[in-house]
Design an enzyme around this catalytic site. Structure first.
Site, PDB file in Angstrom:
ATOM      1  N   GLU D  46       0.857  -1.186   0.000  1.00 37.61           N
ATOM      2  CA  GLU D  46       0.000   0.000   0.000  1.00 37.61           C
ATOM      3  C   GLU D  46       0.892   1.234   0.000  1.00 37.61           C
ATOM      4  OE1 GLU D  46      -2.711   0.144   3.317  1.00 37.61           O
ATOM      5  OE2 GLU D  46      -3.410   2.177   2.838  1.00 37.61           O
ATOM      6  N   ASP D  57      -6.333   8.830  10.042  1.00 36.50           N
ATOM      7  CA  ASP D  57      -5.085   8.196  10.443  1.00 36.50           C
ATOM      8  C   ASP D  57      -4.682   8.590  11.849  1.00 36.50           C
ATOM      9  OD1 ASP D  57      -4.005   6.566   8.210  1.00 36.50           O
ATOM     10  OD2 ASP D  57      -4.333   8.443   7.108  1.00 36.50           O
TER      11      ASP D  57
END
Lengths: 261, 359, 359, 261
Positions: D46, D57
């Protein structure tokens, strides 16, 4: 002899009256100022009994008051200091109404009488509530002096002239006590107005700081009261002899003016 | 006196009353709400209602009186307002209404209060007022009042002295009470619709000079409600004072044995006045109102407690009234279920720097 | 989504609407007044009316929305409110209503805003809220919002995310606008009785995320009034932004050529957000509302001018709207005699430290 | 071969899948991390295209994002770096929806395709608005991966399973990415739920930081995604070789677990 008789006699003899002021208890030996004033030719002396909130005084007398209170001066001590004194000048106590209310008018006036004081000035005394104190003062043989200002309407001025004893205190300027560079025209006008209402002596106060002021103010009034100018000198550390000398100059100026006319 | 005559005339003039009512409604935000306090009431076992003067424009009840007096000054043709201020709320109110009516404002404030209430000093200056520090005496409200009076006597021609509490010479105590009566009148009407009994069992307000209390009590003096004025322990003119005269008013003042006025000491600048208005002396002597005191610490705890239970940060002054209610409810002095109307005289934003120090 | 369903249900429940209306009346002080501004209007040659959200409890319009959302959270059985705040007004409002309803409150605030708005930080803590500083990114509202969202995703079980503006994911923009609509609805009714024309010619409000503007516009969108949203020059999401997605909302955001969100810069912490709510994007695209910008300096001058002419110290955010009116009246863009309704979203007490620096 | 075919083939061969994450542009030579991951046995990688506001995040990836943006990293540069690369591991871009909206879905997906990327993750893409991007991705031959969380209701989970391509990203914990000391039970439960709806690979992400976590998570899922744990090491200055060694340990643990069963 009452304060008023004394002042009238002198006035009627053609003399311009001079009343210096001192804050009682301002120094340990403050009565020396009284003696110096007497020697300099004062016709009466105003002795301030210091009050914590001198709302009608300017910065000089506020400072003097703070200094005296900081020294622990009390009305009782100040009257004690006076009562032992040998002198021939009438003493006029001045203070704020709260001290009168605190003792009650009778006790307060009795204490003044016992100390040999013959006059009383209470600048924040409302005329409408003055009755009790007038009675107490009269009983004690003390002349209660009332104040008038340029803003006082004529009917009220007439009433003040009628009810005041000793003399009428003409507040020369709207505002608080203090030294000013010229005497306001309002002082002259006010003194003339009062004199039209009464035979009693009229003294001008607030703002008299030089012999010239004194002479000018005394043209329409019977005399002058000198407070802040004296106390400024005292606060600056002038000894009684020197403050007395200042006052003597004022005395001479007033006398010369009379002789000249 | 000029002011008295002008006020008598104005007060019976529907034009004046109408202008005042409209200003209070559209500019000041009256009526202020009556807030039933649920969580704290439950904790205390009483039914507490707050009259929310903290929601009035500028954040305290002071504006009610100032709006009235400033309108009067305008009507008298004066161009400047002179005022004294303690906590700064009266000064801010004066600066505010002066700006609104296009008058100048000069505000006297003790140096000690200027330090404690920097926010309000800045607000006054933002509003265009001149703030004059007073360094004499205790450098608080008493001295600011003296200085404002001195200044005014020399400027009566163009200036109006806008007294902030029910103190000073006649007609001020009467006039200020009359202008503040809107608090009590509104609360009376609100209680009538909010309470099944119509009137509360107790009516409580803090007392410095005593204007919010006087205005509140005026609405309830003819009812069965018990009136309680809460003073700062260090400024308890009504509870501990003796008869005297200051600033032209004959009333109760803290004095020493020689008749000298004693300096007040309170964490609440607005309660730092050694006396109370004459009406409180009268109500005390009649037995119609009781006057009690609370400490600085009690007031601060009450402030925090009200904030945490009701989301209202009161002025430290108002927190004194809350503190007494908390204490009295805890001690059983307020019977369980009693209805208590408390005038919350102002909001606590101004007190942040004081609170930071104390907490 | 859970929130959406709960809101839909609550909003049609007369019990919920009744509780909300009562809280707004007895606790928050609604309706807020509509103040005709006389002196500034005369200077500008227009007829300016202020909708006074500065008089609402806690000092800004934020409380309207928070009261609604917190009631909803209670109804949903949540025990904690999570919120982000910029100027601190939404944080204070959240802390306030949390205290009132007995909920916990956690408020995220950028470190830069914590410095600028120390008063509000202290108020939140006094009210019992936990204030969590956010040190990432620009350390302002945008980052506080991100952090609050992050925190919430891990705590949805017991916590309700109380968004402060018409931003964030559906249903927030819609729900917040619905709760703020009380401003516009009240103002509409007040204008109807105050103005001979019934509706004002212009309706003006400042726009950060845009909740006070959205609530105000909602009351006038179906009238002939021209709607003007005023943004800070450095945070002009509606005036200068491009379509994008942030915090779950598809709307207008300030972006660089790569699609990165640009930091907003304004002296007004509450306008320091790089985007606007989706409704403003929609109104802009429709041409129903205009979005204009003013500089920090213009806003500060306007603040002082309003203070000195009307005795009202507005929040710096609200002063942006005033600044545009002053500029537009001076430039003839507002025709002489035009009636202008301006929502004064909050009061300026919180801005004192910023103003001290700037003046 | 599509991303999904590749992952299915490996899964069906009994292999547990491992997908490490790296923030594109975090260092000038960041592609060396890709090589190290490939060498360590990653099944896909990724690559984060940094966005100014990584709202979903945790603190580690926020820091990595800030660092990459501060270096001036852009999506274009990152894709440029990738496109020159020789490797046999499928690359999955991940970013926030704003970057897609900014370019428009078609242009955005075309750029990915041109760089050799075969998958895309957009964590803040609302399912209800996903249509355009799904179409654009499909046209470009890119698998658009959808996310599911423990709070996703069953009907929506079924829809995600049906519409997701490549694999289904199972968010193990409610909350943001980051290292946690134990893998939440919710991860296992969620993976099992998704697997009941679909034949597609299910990968668990968020909170996998040790070989033990990986093994535990892979019991119910087809593989794991390791993001914050990798980036913590990168931010602390670990060179590609060392980060690769960590990943290799995780690879071995997963393989051993398979062999043991």
């Amino acid at each position: 002899m009452t304060l008023e008789t004394r002042l009238r006699d002198r006035r009627d003899a053609g003399r311009k009256l001079l009343m210096p002021y001192v804050t009682g208890g301002i120094t340990p030996t403050w009565v020396d100022y009284l003696r110096a004033f007497a020697d300099a030719g004062a016709d009466a002396i105003e002795v301030g009994l210091p009050f914590s909130d001198p709302t009608l005084d300017g910065v000089t007398i506020q400072q003097a008051t703070d200094a005296a209170l900081a020294r622990g001066a009390t009305a009782r001590d100040i009257l004690g200091d006076i009562s032992g004194l040998e002198h021939d000048v009438p003493l006029v106590a001045s203070t704020y109404y709260n001290l009168v209310v605190h003792d009650g008018p009778e006790r307060f006036c009795a204490a003044l009488r016992d100390a040999g004081v013959t006059g009383l000035i209470v600048p924040d005394l409302p005329l409408d509530e003055a009755g009790d104190l007038e009675d107490a003062a009269a009983s004690a043989g003390i002349d209660l002096v009332l104040l008038a200002s340029p803003a006082t309407p004529q009917p009220r001025l007439d009433e003040i002239a009628r009810r005041s004893r000793g003399f009428i205190y003409a507040v020369s300027l709207m505002g608080t006590t203090g030294e000013r560079s010229v005497v306001a025209e309002s002082a002259t006008t006010l003194a003339s107005r009062i004199k039209r209402s009464t035979e009693r002596p009229v003294m001008v106060g607030f703002g008299i700081s030089t012999p010239e002021h004194a002479v000018e103010a005394a043209r329409s009034a019977d005399g002058v009261i000198v407070g802040a100018a004296v106390m400024r000198r005292v606060l600056d550390g002038a000894i009684p002899h020197d403050v007395g000398a200042d006052l003597a100059r004022m005395r001479r100026a007033l006398d010369q003016e009379r002789d000249r006319r | 006196r000029e002011v008295e005559e002008a006020f008598r005339e104005a007060w019976v003039d529907p034009g004046f009353r109408g202008s005042l009512a409209r200003l209070l409604a559209v500019h000041i935000g009256r009526p202020t709400p009556l807030t039933p306090v649920r969580r704290l009431s439950a904790e205390l076992g009483i039914n507490l209602l707050l009259k929310r003067e903290d929601l009035a424009h500028t954040g305290s009840h002071k504006i009610n009186n100032v709006t009235g007096q400033a309108l009067l000054a305008s009507r008298m043709g004066k161009t400047r307002l002179i005022a004294e201020t303690g906590a700064g709320q009266h000064g801010v109110a004066t600066a505010t209404v002066a700006a609104l009516l296009g008058l100048k404002a000069t505000v006297f404030m003790g140096e000690r209060d200027i330090e404690r209430q920097a926010l309000n000093v800045f607000r006054m200056r933002m509003l265009g007022a001149e703030v004059i520090p007073v360094g004499t005496g205790s450098r608080t409200l008493k001295d600011a009042t003296s200085q404002a009076m001195r200044h005014w006597v020399g400027a009566t021609e163009d200036s109006y002295y806008c007294v902030g509490s029910v103190i000073g010479p006649h007609p001020y105590p009467w006039m200020v009470r009359t202008f503040q009566r809107v608090i009590g009148d509104e609360a009376r009407g609100q209680c009538a619709s909010e309470l099944s009994t119509g009137v509360p069992d107790y009516v409580v307000a803090c007392v410095g000079g005593g204007s919010n209390a006087a205005g509140t009590f005026a609405g309830f003096v003819d009812t069965s409600a018990r009136l309680v004025g809460v003073e700062a322990e260090g400024g308890a003119g009504a509870a501990l004072g003796r008869a005297g005269v200051l600033h032209g008013a004959r009333s109760l003042f803290l004095q020493d044995g020689h008749g000298q006025i004693v300096e007040a000491h309170s964490v609440a600048a607005g309660l730092d006045y050694p006396g109370v208005g004459p009406e409180h002396a009268y109500l005390r002597d009649l037995g119609r109102a009781r006057y009690v005191t609370v400490t600085d610490d009690e007031a601060i705890s009450a402030l925090v407690r009200l904030a945490r239970t009701e989301g209202i940060v009161p002025a430290i002054e108002s927190a004194h009234a809350v503190a007494w209610v908390i204490r009295a409810a805890g001690a059983g002095e307020l019977p369980s279920g009693a209805t208590v109307l408390l005038t919350l005289s102002g909001r606590g934003d101004k007190d942040v720097s004081t609170l930071k120090e104390q907490l």
